[in-house]
Design a protein around this motif. Structure first.
Motif, PDB file in Angstrom:
ATOM      1  N   UNK A 148       0.832  -1.209   0.000  1.00 21.01           N
ATOM      2  CA  UNK A 148       0.000   0.000   0.000  1.00 21.01           C
ATOM      3  C   UNK A 148       0.862   1.253   0.000  1.00 21.01           C
ATOM      4  N   UNK A 149       1.889   1.240   0.813  1.00 20.54           N
ATOM      5  CA  UNK A 149       2.768   2.415   0.899  1.00 20.54           C
ATOM      6  C   UNK A 149       3.489   2.629  -0.438  1.00 20.54           C
ATOM      7  N   UNK A 150       3.940   1.516  -1.027  1.00 17.72           N
ATOM      8  CA  UNK A 150       4.612   1.611  -2.332  1.00 17.72           C
ATOM      9  C   UNK A 150       3.670   2.201  -3.388  1.00 17.72           C
ATOM     10  N   UNK A 151       2.426   1.724  -3.375  1.00 12.34           N
ATOM     11  CA  UNK A 151       1.461   2.190  -4.375  1.00 12.34           C
ATOM     12  C   UNK A 151       1.197   3.677  -4.234  1.00 12.34           C
ATOM     13  N   UNK A 152       1.077   4.120  -2.996  1.00 11.57           N
ATOM     14  CA  UNK A 152       0.796   5.543  -2.759  1.00 11.57           C
ATOM     15  C   UNK A 152       2.007   6.395  -3.141  1.00 11.57           C
ATOM     16  N   UNK A 153       3.187   5.968  -2.670  1.00 10.77           N
ATOM     17  CA  UNK A 153       4.388   6.796  -2.880  1.00 10.77           C
ATOM     18  C   UNK A 153       4.916   6.738  -4.307  1.00 10.77           C
ATOM     19  N   UNK A 154       4.988   5.526  -4.859  1.00 14.12           N
ATOM     20  CA  UNK A 154       5.666   5.377  -6.157  1.00 14.12           C
ATOM     21  C   UNK A 154       4.702   5.421  -7.347  1.00 14.12           C
ATOM     22  N   UNK A 155       3.472   5.006  -7.105  1.00 13.38           N
ATOM     23  CA  UNK A 155       2.549   4.913  -8.244  1.00 13.38           C
ATOM     24  C   UNK A 155       1.414   5.937  -8.159  1.00 13.38           C
ATOM     25  N   UNK A 156       1.385   6.703  -7.084  1.00 16.84           N
ATOM     26  CA  UNK A 156       0.346   7.732  -6.935  1.00 16.84           C
ATOM     27  C   UNK A 156      -1.058   7.157  -6.864  1.00 16.84           C
ATOM     28  N   UNK A 157      -1.173   5.899  -6.414  1.00 16.12           N
ATOM     29  CA  UNK A 157      -2.505   5.261  -6.352  1.00 16.12           C
ATOM     30  C   UNK A 157      -3.057   5.358  -4.944  1.00 16.12           C
TER      31      UNK A 157
ATOM     32  N   UNK B 120      -3.358  10.016   3.860  1.00 17.45           N
ATOM     33  CA  UNK B 120      -4.710  10.444   3.489  1.00 17.45           C
ATOM     34  C   UNK B 120      -5.146   9.843   2.152  1.00 17.45           C
ATOM     35  N   UNK B 121      -4.269   9.034   1.549  1.00 19.26           N
ATOM     36  CA  UNK B 121      -4.671   8.319   0.328  1.00 19.26           C
ATOM     37  C   UNK B 121      -5.048   6.873   0.622  1.00 19.26           C
ATOM     38  N   UNK B 122      -5.153   6.553   1.927  1.00 23.26           N
ATOM     39  CA  UNK B 122      -5.515   5.177   2.297  1.00 23.26           C
ATOM     40  C   UNK B 122      -6.742   5.173   3.187  1.00 23.26           C
ATOM     41  N   UNK B 123      -7.498   4.099   3.074  1.00 20.56           N
ATOM     42  CA  UNK B 123      -8.679   3.912   3.903  1.00 20.56           C
ATOM     43  C   UNK B 123      -8.634   2.471   4.398  1.00 20.56           C
ATOM     44  N   UNK B 124      -8.654   2.291   5.722  1.00 21.66           N
ATOM     45  CA  UNK B 124      -8.557   0.932   6.278  1.00 21.66           C
ATOM     46  C   UNK B 124      -9.817   0.629   7.053  1.00 21.66           C
ATOM     47  N   UNK B 125     -10.435  -0.483   6.719  1.00 20.46           N
ATOM     48  CA  UNK B 125     -11.699  -0.836   7.353  1.00 20.46           C
ATOM     49  C   UNK B 125     -11.599  -2.231   7.956  1.00 20.46           C
ATOM     50  N   UNK B 126     -11.895  -2.378   9.244  1.00 19.41           N
ATOM     51  CA  UNK B 126     -11.861  -3.719   9.830  1.00 19.41           C
ATOM     52  C   UNK B 126     -12.977  -4.590   9.286  1.00 19.41           C
ATOM     53  N   UNK B 127     -12.838  -5.872   9.517  1.00 23.04           N
ATOM     54  CA  UNK B 127     -13.845  -6.827   9.051  1.00 23.04           C
ATOM     55  C   UNK B 127     -15.143  -6.612   9.801  1.00 23.04           C
ATOM     56  N   UNK B 128     -16.284  -6.727   9.101  1.00 26.86           N
ATOM     57  CA  UNK B 128     -17.546  -6.672   9.836  1.00 26.86           C
ATOM     58  C   UNK B 128     -17.564  -7.816  10.850  1.00 26.86           C
ATOM     59  N   UNK B 129     -17.972  -7.544  12.074  1.00 29.45           N
ATOM     60  CA  UNK B 129     -17.817  -8.574  13.098  1.00 29.45           C
ATOM     61  C   UNK B 129     -19.105  -9.340  13.344  1.00 29.45           C
ATOM     62  N   UNK B 130     -20.159  -8.995  12.587  1.00 29.52           N
ATOM     63  CA  UNK B 130     -21.427  -9.672  12.828  1.00 29.52           C
ATOM     64  C   UNK B 130     -21.791 -10.589  11.670  1.00 29.52           C
ATOM     65  N   UNK B 131     -22.432 -11.675  11.998  1.00 25.43           N
ATOM     66  CA  UNK B 131     -23.046 -12.490  10.953  1.00 25.43           C
ATOM     67  C   UNK B 131     -22.211 -13.660  10.501  1.00 25.43           C
ATOM     68  N   UNK B 132     -22.825 -14.453   9.640  1.00 26.60           N
ATOM     69  CA  UNK B 132     -22.173 -15.635   9.093  1.00 26.60           C
ATOM     70  C   UNK B 132     -21.104 -15.186   8.103  1.00 26.60           C
ATOM     71  N   UNK B 133     -20.298 -16.135   7.666  1.00 26.68           N
ATOM     72  CA  UNK B 133     -19.290 -15.798   6.658  1.00 26.68           C
ATOM     73  C   UNK B 133     -19.953 -15.193   5.420  1.00 26.68           C
ATOM     74  N   UNK B 134     -21.102 -15.786   5.042  1.00 26.84           N
ATOM     75  CA  UNK B 134     -21.814 -15.273   3.866  1.00 26.84           C
ATOM     76  C   UNK B 134     -22.167 -13.809   4.044  1.00 26.84           C
ATOM     77  N   UNK B 135     -22.663 -13.459   5.221  1.00 23.60           N
ATOM     78  CA  UNK B 135     -23.045 -12.076   5.506  1.00 23.60           C
ATOM     79  C   UNK B 135     -21.836 -11.162   5.525  1.00 23.60           C
ATOM     80  N   UNK B 136     -20.775 -11.641   6.150  1.00 20.28           N
ATOM     81  CA  UNK B 136     -19.550 -10.842   6.246  1.00 20.28           C
ATOM     82  C   UNK B 136     -18.983 -10.585   4.847  1.00 20.28           C
TER      83      UNK B 136
END
Ligand code: GTP
Ligand code: MG
Length: 360
Positions: A103-112, A144-160
């Protein structure tokens, strides 16, 4: 923001304070946003509102589902433009460390820009493993070019998995150009992640017996790239493991994209091999764009997703049906204790569901 995104925002500016502004102290629950405020926030790349929109799609509250669906529908024309990469491997293989390095490489070197999501079946017990991982993604989390979201903690694997797919679409609508989905390789979750990404990366460790790597064979069959991580610890063992993996890959059926899976070594900790790994993702992209398989695979994924949602919905309806609620436990007991066969019990329950008046 692109013009097409702006054109979707035929809405008055929200009268609430800008969502990125700190909320007044002591205020416990934020005011419910309107559909247009959600849309304006997400399409405008506002991370706070993107986070709230993901919370909304994960919500089990009645009434939220309808609004979530409307927002997803409106976001749909703005999705599909990212490179979606799934990363799996046994616990401790170095997935989060790799995501930090890549992720850091993509942001710094590739502007993604980069969004990180997780499908983590263990987090349903522990309550969100990737949260702790944010420390392992410190520089990514600070960007500020990254967004990190934890796994939803509720529900079956299908729901997650379903919520992670929806979160992915919202992140794309918010303009994220790369989506990295981490999943622990301990069961079905890697199949769920494989079904939502363009490129599937299996992270392995040198010197761990096949048996320890769990479902290796089945997962390896899905991999576009096998990366032997922690090559810094024992380069010779890593090189051997790479050769073995490369050899094993020859025996699997060809991938439906026409891509030839390969194996590399890397060190997420030192950064060695991470640039080559991304190079491989780009080559895969080039091929799948030129031979049309990216579109084909994504279409197939979308229809499979629909079928999954139908199956989940039907199971939910079935289990909440009064006749089934009254009879299921007894039938399960009958089957477990051998008084009836699974087939007979299932047929009787299905009959109860479709025609509660009938007696069989
Ligand atoms: N020496 C070395 N250590 C590494 C490397 N990559 C990860 N580690 C270490 O291995 C440990 C596990 O790394 P994580 O990134 O948390 O592994 P993970 O696969 O995300 O683990 P889970 O989320 O628990 O499944 C940490 O202590 C890392 O610092 C590497 O390339 N070399
Ligand atoms: Mg991790």
């Amino acid at each position: 923001m692109s013009d097409s995104r702006k054109s979707a925002l035929r809405v008055a500016p929200p009268c609430a304070p800008a969502p990125d502004q700190p909320q007044p102290r002591g205020r416990r629950t934020a005011r419910r946003l309107t559909r247009d405020e959600y849309l304006q926030g997400v399409l405008g790349g506002n991370r706070a509102i993107l986070g709230r929109a993901i919370t909304l799609v994960e919500s089990a509250r009645p009434g939220d589902a309808e609004l979530a669906e409307e927002i997803l529908e409106a976001c749909l024309p703005h999705t599909g433009n990212s490179i979606r990469v799934g990363i799996t491997g046994i616990p401790g293989a170095g997935k989060s460390t790799l995501i930090e390095a890549l992720g850091t490489l993509l942001i710094r070197e590739h502007g993604r820009s980069v969004a990180v999501l997780a499908v983590d079946p263990t987090s349903q017990i522990s309550g969100g493993a990737i949260l702790g991982d944010k420390t392992r993604m410190a520089s990514l989390a600070a960007s500020d070019k990254a967004f990190i979201r934890p796994s939803p903690s509720r529900g079956s694997l299908g729901g997650v998995a379903q919520h992670t797919r929806e979160a992915m679409l919202l992140c794309e609508a918010a303009g994220y150009q790369t989506i990295l989905v981490e999943t622990v390789g301990v069961g079905q979750s890697e199949v769920a992640v494989h079904d939502m990404v363009d490129f599937f990366l299996l992270l392995m460790l040198p010197g761990t017996g096949d048996d320890l790597q769990g479902m290796k064979r089945g997962v390896m069959e899905l991999a576009d790239l096998v990366a032997i991580n922690k090559a810094d610890v024992n380069p010779a063992a890593a090189a051997r493991a790479r050769a073995e993996a490369e050899n094993a890959l020859h025996y699997f059926p060809p991938l439906p994209t026409g891509w030839t899976a390969r194996a590399v070594t890397c060190s997420a900790a030192s950064g060695q091999g991470i640039a080559d790994l991304w190079d491989c993702v780009l080559k895969h992209r080039e091929l799948t764009l030129s031979n049309g398989s990216l579109t084909r695979v994504r279409r197939r994924q979308a229809t499979k997703w629909m079928v999954d949602i139908i199956q989940q919905g039907l199971t939910k309806q079935f289990r909440s049906h009064p006749a089934i609620r009254a009879g299921l436990v007894d039938r399960e007991k009958d089957v477990a204790e051998g008084r009836t066969t699974p087939f007979r019990a299932a047929r009787q329950l299905l009959q109860l569901y479709t025609d509660p008046e009938a007696r069989s």
